[in-house]
Design a protein around this motif. Sequence first.
Motif, short mmCIF file in Angstrom:
data_model
loop_
_atom_site.label_atom_id
_atom_site.label_comp_id
_atom_site.label_asym_id
_atom_site.label_seq_id
_atom_site.Cartn_x
_atom_site.Cartn_y
_atom_site.Cartn_z
N ALA A 1 0.87 -1.18 0.00
CA ALA A 1 0.00 0.00 0.00
C ALA A 1 0.90 1.22 0.00
O ALA A 1 1.92 1.25 0.70
N SER A 2 0.55 2.23 -0.78
CA SER A 2 1.39 3.42 -0.87
C SER A 2 0.78 4.65 -0.18
O SER A 2 1.45 5.66 -0.01
N ASN A 3 -0.51 4.54 0.21
CA ASN A 3 -1.16 5.68 0.86
C ASN A 3 -2.34 5.18 1.69
O ASN A 3 -3.49 5.51 1.44
N TYR A 4 -2.03 4.36 2.70
CA TYR A 4 -3.06 3.69 3.49
C TYR A 4 -3.42 4.53 4.71
O TYR A 4 -2.54 5.01 5.44
N GLU A 5 -4.72 4.72 4.93
CA GLU A 5 -5.17 5.59 6.03
C GLU A 5 -5.41 4.80 7.31
O GLU A 5 -5.96 3.70 7.29
N ILE A 6 -4.99 5.38 8.42
CA ILE A 6 -5.29 4.86 9.75
C ILE A 6 -5.86 6.00 10.57
O ILE A 6 -5.33 7.12 10.54
N SER A 7 -6.96 5.75 11.30
CA SER A 7 -7.61 6.84 12.03
C SER A 7 -8.28 6.29 13.29
O SER A 7 -8.65 5.11 13.36
N THR A 8 -8.43 7.16 14.28
CA THR A 8 -9.06 6.77 15.54
C THR A 8 -9.33 8.00 16.39
O THR A 8 -8.77 9.07 16.14
N ASP A 9 -10.18 7.83 17.40
CA ASP A 9 -10.35 8.88 18.40
C ASP A 9 -9.80 8.43 19.76
O ASP A 9 -9.92 9.13 20.75
N LEU A 10 -9.16 7.24 19.77
CA LEU A 10 -8.54 6.73 21.00
C LEU A 10 -7.30 5.91 20.67
O LEU A 10 -6.16 6.36 20.84
N GLU A 11 -7.48 4.67 20.16
CA GLU A 11 -6.34 3.82 19.80
C GLU A 11 -6.78 2.78 18.78
O GLU A 11 -7.87 2.21 18.88
N THR A 12 -5.94 2.54 17.77
CA THR A 12 -6.21 1.52 16.78
C THR A 12 -4.89 0.97 16.26
O THR A 12 -3.85 1.64 16.35
N GLN A 13 -4.93 -0.24 15.71
CA GLN A 13 -3.72 -0.86 15.19
C GLN A 13 -4.00 -1.57 13.87
O GLN A 13 -4.99 -2.29 13.74
N ASP A 14 -3.14 -1.35 12.89
CA ASP A 14 -3.19 -2.07 11.62
C ASP A 14 -2.10 -3.13 11.64
O ASP A 14 -0.94 -2.83 11.96
N ILE A 15 -2.45 -4.36 11.26
CA ILE A 15 -1.47 -5.43 11.16
C ILE A 15 -1.52 -6.03 9.76
O ILE A 15 -2.58 -6.48 9.31
N TRP A 16 -0.38 -6.02 9.08
CA TRP A 16 -0.23 -6.61 7.76
C TRP A 16 0.53 -7.93 7.93
O TRP A 16 1.67 -7.94 8.40
N ASN A 17 -0.11 -9.04 7.57
CA ASN A 17 0.53 -10.35 7.69
C ASN A 17 1.22 -10.72 6.38
O ASN A 17 0.64 -10.58 5.29
N VAL A 18 2.47 -11.16 6.50
CA VAL A 18 3.30 -11.46 5.34
C VAL A 18 3.81 -12.90 5.45
O VAL A 18 4.31 -13.32 6.51
N GLU A 19 3.68 -13.64 4.37
CA GLU A 19 4.06 -15.05 4.35
C GLU A 19 4.87 -15.35 3.10
O GLU A 19 4.52 -14.93 2.00
N VAL A 20 5.99 -16.05 3.25
CA VAL A 20 6.80 -16.47 2.12
C VAL A 20 6.89 -18.00 2.12
O VAL A 20 7.12 -18.62 3.15
N THR A 21 6.69 -18.60 0.94
CA THR A 21 6.73 -20.06 0.79
C THR A 21 7.76 -20.46 -0.25
O THR A 21 7.78 -19.91 -1.36
N PHE A 22 8.63 -21.39 0.12
CA PHE A 22 9.54 -22.02 -0.84
C PHE A 22 8.81 -23.26 -1.34
O PHE A 22 8.60 -24.21 -0.60
N VAL A 23 8.39 -23.23 -2.60
CA VAL A 23 7.51 -24.25 -3.15
C VAL A 23 8.29 -25.51 -3.51
O VAL A 23 9.28 -25.45 -4.26
N ASN A 24 7.84 -26.65 -2.99
CA ASN A 24 8.42 -27.93 -3.37
C ASN A 24 7.71 -28.42 -4.63
O ASN A 24 6.55 -28.83 -4.58
N LEU A 25 8.39 -28.37 -5.76
CA LEU A 25 7.78 -28.71 -7.04
C LEU A 25 7.89 -30.20 -7.36
O LEU A 25 7.45 -30.64 -8.42
N ASP A 26 8.49 -30.97 -6.44
CA ASP A 26 8.72 -32.40 -6.68
C ASP A 26 9.50 -32.62 -7.96
O ASP A 26 9.22 -33.54 -8.75
N SER A 27 10.46 -31.75 -8.21
CA SER A 27 11.33 -31.86 -9.37
C SER A 27 12.74 -31.46 -8.95
O SER A 27 12.98 -31.14 -7.78
N ASP A 28 13.66 -31.48 -9.86
CA ASP A 28 15.04 -31.13 -9.55
C ASP A 28 15.15 -29.62 -9.36
O ASP A 28 15.12 -28.86 -10.32
N GLN A 29 15.28 -29.18 -8.11
CA GLN A 29 15.42 -27.76 -7.80
C GLN A 29 16.83 -27.44 -7.29
O GLN A 29 17.04 -26.45 -6.59
N ASN A 30 17.80 -28.27 -7.66
CA ASN A 30 19.15 -28.10 -7.17
C ASN A 30 19.81 -26.81 -7.64
O ASN A 30 20.80 -26.37 -7.04
#
Length: 211
Positions: free
Chosen positions: A165-194
């Motif tokens: 996101a390049s211009n994401y808004e966060i706002s509150t009148d007391l307290e708030t939290q944004d959490i972005w979850n990030v996941e990376v997977t090394f895919v097992n293709l069942d082939s020669d990945q040497n």
Amino acid sequence: MNKKLKRIIMFTYILLLIVMISGATYAYFTMIEVSSVSPQIKTQAATTEWLIFSTGEPIEIIANEENFAEGMGSLTDKTYGSVLLRTNNNQFVSHNYKIFLEISDNEFVYTTADNKAELLLKVTDPDGNEITEIEGLNYVTVNAGQEKELSGFDLTNALGRYYFASNYEISTDLETQDIWNVEVTFVNLDSDQNANAGKTLTGNIRLEKVV
């Protein structure tokens, strides 16, 4: 040729065959690291207002012959980016920020003729919705061997800066939290990945206030 010499030669042939088969089915000591090197950032916008940026533990994936052989699953690790906005004056406040992945080094290559994704990135926004569009990255679905199909952004040869996101808004009148979850997977293709044995990817998840 005596029997003992024949046995030695036969053992040597078998040993060489085992080495060749192992080389075709395992990816050795491959490491993927997405570091959360951005320190916690506190921006005091007013005497009673705080905007706090932070990130989770680094993503680290290490593939070896014990966890990434043919018929085994893919390898995944997760982290997050967090934005906390707090105010004590009970007045509505609003700020905008950007969050992105910056890959500074990537040695990975495609190992299949049809360029199947070897690394997949999955990002979930603060509302729990998976992002399917990031400029510069292709969202793909991969048949990961015996597993179900896996989807995400192809990071195999990605290098540079990619905005969640390049211009994401966060706002509150007391307290708030944004959490972005990030996941990376090394895919097992069942082939020669040497070709990706011993390769590394290094990147940083960064958060910045939009001024």
